[in-house]
Design an enzyme around this catalytic site. Structure first.
Site, PDB file in Angstrom:
ATOM      1  N   ASP A  12       0.815  -1.231   0.000  1.00 13.23           N
ATOM      2  CA  ASP A  12       0.000   0.000   0.000  1.00 13.23           C
ATOM      3  C   ASP A  12       0.840   1.269   0.000  1.00 13.23           C
ATOM      4  OD1 ASP A  12      -2.207  -1.734   0.241  1.00 13.23           O
ATOM      5  OD2 ASP A  12      -1.889  -1.801   2.403  1.00 13.23           O
ATOM      6  N   LYS A  15       2.080   2.119  -5.147  1.00 13.75           N
ATOM      7  CA  LYS A  15       2.834   1.671  -6.327  1.00 13.75           C
ATOM      8  C   LYS A  15       2.038   1.901  -7.602  1.00 13.75           C
ATOM      9  CE  LYS A  15       3.162  -2.435  -4.435  1.00 13.75           C
ATOM     10  NZ  LYS A  15       2.763  -2.147  -3.063  1.00 13.75           N
ATOM     11  N   GLY A  39      -4.784  -5.143  -4.113  1.00 10.89           N
ATOM     12  CA  GLY A  39      -5.776  -4.215  -4.659  1.00 10.89           C
ATOM     13  C   GLY A  39      -5.112  -2.999  -5.259  1.00 10.89           C
ATOM     14  N   HIS A  40      -5.483  -2.615  -6.451  1.00  9.70           N
ATOM     15  CA  HIS A  40      -4.994  -1.344  -6.972  1.00  9.70           C
ATOM     16  C   HIS A  40      -6.081  -0.657  -7.792  1.00  9.70           C
ATOM     17  CE1 HIS A  40      -3.284  -4.717  -9.336  1.00  9.70           C
ATOM     18  NE2 HIS A  40      -3.755  -4.063 -10.359  1.00  9.70           N
ATOM     19  N   GLN A 227       2.387  -5.962  -3.050  1.00  8.81           N
ATOM     20  CA  GLN A 227       2.761  -6.007  -1.632  1.00  8.81           C
ATOM     21  C   GLN A 227       4.079  -5.250  -1.383  1.00  8.81           C
ATOM     22  OE1 GLN A 227       1.814  -9.443  -2.964  1.00  8.81           O
ATOM     23  NE2 GLN A 227      -0.241  -8.738  -2.634  1.00  8.81           N
TER      24      GLN A 227
END
Ligand code: IMP
Length: 442
Positions: A12, A15, A39-40, A227
């Site tokens: 988080d 990125k 998640g992005h 990650q």
């Protein structure tokens, strides 16, 4: 030329914005580890796309590759592809035949094991996506690979071997009832159909050979780490880790591109200007000591929208942990870093960083190897000057020199501590709000 983007902390770090920004100059964007635990959110043309598995480059017309180091849940993959297609995109996603498949029993075992550990307060706080159990089966030589989905007879053999073992674990080890997730017939039907779709859509590749050909044709390749370094299974705070290698070495192993190739390219670490953690594990600089600290953490959480993308959980908040970043810079061999969320820290009354740790009366400049020792570390805090809130859109437009002086000092302090230049500074949530000082493709 390759650019590898790696998380420097606990995931988080933002990125996505960098992958989004610099992925624009890539032809191929490759994920090399993890699965739908990542998640992005990608913003393109004013539209927002929430993805957890499909590489974000696929939204921008790049070839997106899920490398052999990934674990792939075909349900998530096809759901995400369908959502993108419904919204008028035509994503080109390739999946490594050597990547492992997340099956429903992996998810079940993930939650069952977490519930059991929770009884003694030892849960990892996983995303519940079946990531750990799938990598366990990979290492245990009983996994199902994407290539196996393409051949119904092979798939049946694999399932007939592994499923009774999963059933036994659920029933005999955990004393629970196994359900549909352990029905060989139903699994075979569903996953052979996924195999048929993968084949029909020409989506599977020998990842190493595919990337070799693309590079030989002159394509620029970006490796998109998911990650972060401190939740790497080898270099993170074991056992509070994910089960893959987000660190830069993972890009070579998880894609079949040699380390001499990725090593000749750029390796950019993404750093959040403070620290957040979702899930359990030590966090020496956590802001949770008293009500004032908790209020400060609450403010940063709100301003930085620090809630899990996959799970929605509120993230724990702390000061920038510099020993952690020394560890990350060394482990990953960064050529540069991008520091995000500098705007979120604006306007604070006080600003600190965890410069070092104190453990048994000694000062440590990096993270101890065991999590138990790490948990005993007290942060040695340094006070730095806070910066005011400014017009960040104007800063993004004008460039690095327009940053408030105190923010530039903060970045300079960091550069000196990790002996790595700052390539970019994030001053807002989307890629336009990034001050680029050095373009890794240049
Ligand atoms: P898993 O990857 O679901 O097995 O979760 C293992 C640990 O990694 C947990 O502490 C998760 O919260 C953390 N984790 C997994 N994926 C992410 C991510 O994308 N961002 C931040 N933490 C993550």
């Amino acid at each position: 030329m390759t650019v590898t983007i790696v998380g420097s902390q606990l995931g988080d770090e933002g990125k996505g914005a960098l992958v989004d920004l610099w992925g624009g100059d890539a032809d191929v964007v490759v994920r090399y580890q993890g699965g739908d635990n990542a998640g992005h959110t990608v913003v393109e043309g004013g539209e927002e796309y929430a993805l957890s598995l499909v590489p974000s480059g696929a939204v921008r017309g790049k070839v997106g590759v899920l490398g052999n180091g990934c674990v792939v849940n075909p349900r998530t993959l096809f759901d995400e592809l369908e959502t993108l297609r419904e919204r008028g995109l035509d994503p080109d996603v390739r999946v490594a035949e050597r990547a492992h498949v997340i099956l429903p029993y992996h998810r079940r075992l993930d939650s069952v094991e977490e519930e059991t550990k929770a009884e003694s307060g030892d849960e990892v706080g996983t995303t519940g996506r079946g990531i750990g159990p799938t990598y366990e089966d990979k290492a245990g030589r009983r996994g199902v690979r994407v290539g196996d989905l393409l051949d119904p007879a092979v798939l049946r053999d694999r399932l007939e071997y592994v499923v009774p073992r999963k059933r036994a674990a659920i029933e005999e080890v955990y004393g629970l009832e196994a359900g549909e997730e352990c029905d060989v017939g139903a699994l075979h039907e569903e996953f052979a159909e996924f195999g048929r779709r993968l084949r029909e859509e020409g989506m599977t590749v020998d990842c190493s050979a595919f990337l070799h050909e693309r590079r030989a044709a002159g394509d620029a390749v970006m490796f998109e780490g998911a990650q972060g370094t401190l939740i790497d299974v080898d270099h993170g705070s074991y056992p509070y880790v994910t089960s893959s290698n987000p660190t830069a070495g993972g890009a070579a192993v998880g894609s079949g591109v040699g380390p001499t190739v990725t090593g000749r390219g750029e390796v950019v670490g993404v750093v959040k200007a403070y620290l957040s953690r979702v899930g359990e594990g030590p966090m020496p600089t956590e802001l949770d000591g008293d009500r004032r600290e908790e209020a400060l953490a609450g403010d940063i959480r709100e301003k930085g929208s620090e809630f899990g993308t996959v799970t929605g959980r509120p993230r724990r908040i702390g000061w920038l942990d510099v020993p952690m970043l020394r560890h990350a810079a060394r482990t990953n061999g960064y050529t540069g870093v991008a520091v995000n969320h500098v705007d979120v820290l604006a306007g604070l009354d006080e600003l600190r960083v965890g410069h070092a740790y104190e453990l048994d009366g000694e000062e440590l400049r990096t993270v101890p190897s065991t999590t138990e020792r790490w948990a005993e570390c007290e942060p040695v805090l340094r006070e730095l000057e806070p910066w005011p809130a400014v017009d960040w859109a104007a800063v993004a437009e004008s460039g690095y020199d327009a940053l408030p002086d105190a923010a530039a000092d903060y970045l300079e302090y960091l550069e000196a501590q990790i002996d790595t230049p700052v390539y970019a500074v994030g001053v807002g949530p989307d890629r336009e709000r990034t001050v680029v000082r050095h373009d890794p493709w240049a």
